[in-house]
Design an enzyme around this catalytic site. Structure first.
Site, mmCIF file in Angstrom:
data_model
loop_
_atom_site.group_PDB
_atom_site.id
_atom_site.type_symbol
_atom_site.label_atom_id
_atom_site.label_comp_id
_atom_site.label_asym_id
_atom_site.label_seq_id
_atom_site.Cartn_x
_atom_site.Cartn_y
_atom_site.Cartn_z
ATOM 1 N N LYS A 184 -7.689 -5.024 4.851
ATOM 2 C CA LYS A 184 -6.362 -4.647 5.347
ATOM 3 C C LYS A 184 -5.339 -5.719 4.970
ATOM 4 O O LYS A 184 -4.189 -5.418 4.664
ATOM 5 C CB LYS A 184 -6.399 -4.442 6.872
ATOM 6 N N GLN A 219 8.398 -14.354 21.197
ATOM 7 C CA GLN A 219 8.132 -15.793 21.389
ATOM 8 C C GLN A 219 8.779 -16.644 20.290
ATOM 9 O O GLN A 219 8.155 -17.544 19.732
ATOM 10 C CB GLN A 219 6.629 -16.047 21.441
ATOM 11 N N ASP A 254 0.786 -1.248 0.000
ATOM 12 C CA ASP A 254 0.000 0.000 0.000
ATOM 13 C C ASP A 254 0.818 1.299 0.000
ATOM 14 O O ASP A 254 0.485 2.245 0.720
ATOM 15 C CB ASP A 254 -0.961 0.015 1.193
ATOM 16 N N VAL A 285 3.245 0.281 4.194
ATOM 17 C CA VAL A 285 2.504 1.008 5.234
ATOM 18 C C VAL A 285 1.087 0.458 5.376
ATOM 19 O O VAL A 285 0.541 -0.079 4.412
ATOM 20 C CB VAL A 285 2.452 2.512 4.888
ATOM 21 N N THR A 286 0.500 0.685 6.546
ATOM 22 C CA THR A 286 1.142 1.059 7.778
ATOM 23 C C THR A 286 1.523 -0.197 8.554
ATOM 24 O O THR A 286 0.875 -1.225 8.426
ATOM 25 C CB THR A 286 0.243 1.945 8.677
ATOM 26 N N LYS A 341 -6.693 -4.913 -3.052
ATOM 27 C CA LYS A 341 -7.297 -5.613 -1.907
ATOM 28 C C LYS A 341 -8.327 -4.706 -1.220
ATOM 29 O O LYS A 341 -8.040 -3.552 -0.914
ATOM 30 C CB LYS A 341 -6.215 -6.047 -0.917
ATOM 31 N N GLU A 391 -4.663 -0.850 -1.298
ATOM 32 C CA GLU A 391 -5.971 -0.923 -0.636
ATOM 33 C C GLU A 391 -6.926 -0.117 -1.495
ATOM 34 O O GLU A 391 -6.726 1.088 -1.688
ATOM 35 C CB GLU A 391 -5.899 -0.368 0.787
ATOM 36 N N CYS A 419 -2.103 -2.635 7.704
ATOM 37 C CA CYS A 419 -2.091 -3.543 6.544
ATOM 38 C C CYS A 419 -0.851 -4.429 6.475
ATOM 39 O O CYS A 419 -0.932 -5.566 6.003
ATOM 40 C CB CYS A 419 -2.271 -2.741 5.265
HETATM 41 C C1 C5J Z 1 -3.062 0.546 5.572
HETATM 42 C C2 C5J Z 1 -4.792 1.742 6.734
HETATM 43 N N1 C5J Z 1 -2.567 0.366 4.354
HETATM 44 N N2 C5J Z 1 -4.009 2.105 7.716
HETATM 45 N N3 C5J Z 1 -4.315 1.079 5.653
HETATM 46 O O1 C5J Z 1 -2.422 0.275 6.556
HETATM 47 O O2 C5J Z 1 -5.973 2.023 6.780
#
Ligand code: C5J
Length: 226
Positions: free
Chosen positions: A137, A207, A29, A162-163, A134, A77, A167
């Protein structure tokens, strides 16, 4: 089965055994809507400059994979223009200045084909690289990513984008549950919230690597450069 040509990448919680024959980079994204002023991210009140700062590192990582001839996959996205793939819960959540589908300075927000939905120039796909649109997320939800990876014998995914905690992390968890080894490159991912990035990196490698591995970009570059 692991290739005998595996490259150990210094990583956390331990070396990541990179298989050049089975690895792909997934760039999540890197879109104008999230990174540039006036997009969806900014409409939610976020400081988008934090995300802009990682663009050189993401571009460098993409360049490394291209130079090696290893696959690069991009995600966006995005929603259909009629928003039939955008659940009301997603559209109505929060109090953004502009919602998904509303007109914004870069076209309709998070709508496929609009200028703001495009990947930023510095990280733009080149011919032959897959772009996965997509609606969620995660990169696997309602996409053909799993089939694409299977067709190409990919079993390891290096992540950027990101972020970090939304996502990127969702996609890594989806991949981890499907049996992929996942490695997140620290300088090539960012959050609007510094503490969320820190926490996400920590929880991924906790872990014994419950979701995957993390590494630095120089560590990866040095390890794969003869
Ligand atoms: C992504 C969002 N790409 N933060 N989307 O992380 O809404």
């Amino acid at each position: 089965m692991e290739s005998i040509l595996m490259i150990p990448i210094p990583a956390d919680p331990g070396p990541f055994p990179l298989d050049p024959a089975a690895v792909a980079l997934v760039v999540i994204d890197m879109q104008r809507d999230f990174i540039e002023p006036g997009g969806f991210g900014a409409s939610l009140g976020n400081d988008v400059t934090r995300l802009g700062a990682i663009v050189p590192a993401v571009a460098e990582l993409i360049g490394l994979f291209r130079a090696k001839g290893w696959p690069v996959i991009h995600t966006r996205e995005s929603h259909l223009p009629d928003l039939s793939d955008c659940p009301p819960a997603k559209r109505l959540r929060g109090k953004p200045a502009a919602r998904i589908g509303d007109p914004g300075p870069m076209g309709r927000i998070l709508v496929r084909g609009e200028p703001g939905n495009a990947i930023i120039d510095a990280c733009a796909p080149i011919a032959g690289e897959a772009v996965i649109d997509k609606p969620g997320k995660g990169a696997f939800y309602k996409t053909n990513l799993e089939a694409l990876l299977a067709q190409n014998g990919i079993r390891q995914l290096v992540f950027a984008g990101v972020t970090t905690e939304v996502c990127v992390q969702t996609s890594m968890r989806e991949a981890n549950d499907r049996g992929y080894d996942c490695l997140l490159v620290e300088e090539a991912t960012e959050s609007y919230f510094a503490e969320f990035k820190t926490a996400t990196l920590a929880m991924i490698r906790a872990q014994g690597g419950i979701v995957g591995w993390t590494c630095t970009l120089p560590a990866l570059e040095t390890a794969v450069t003869p």
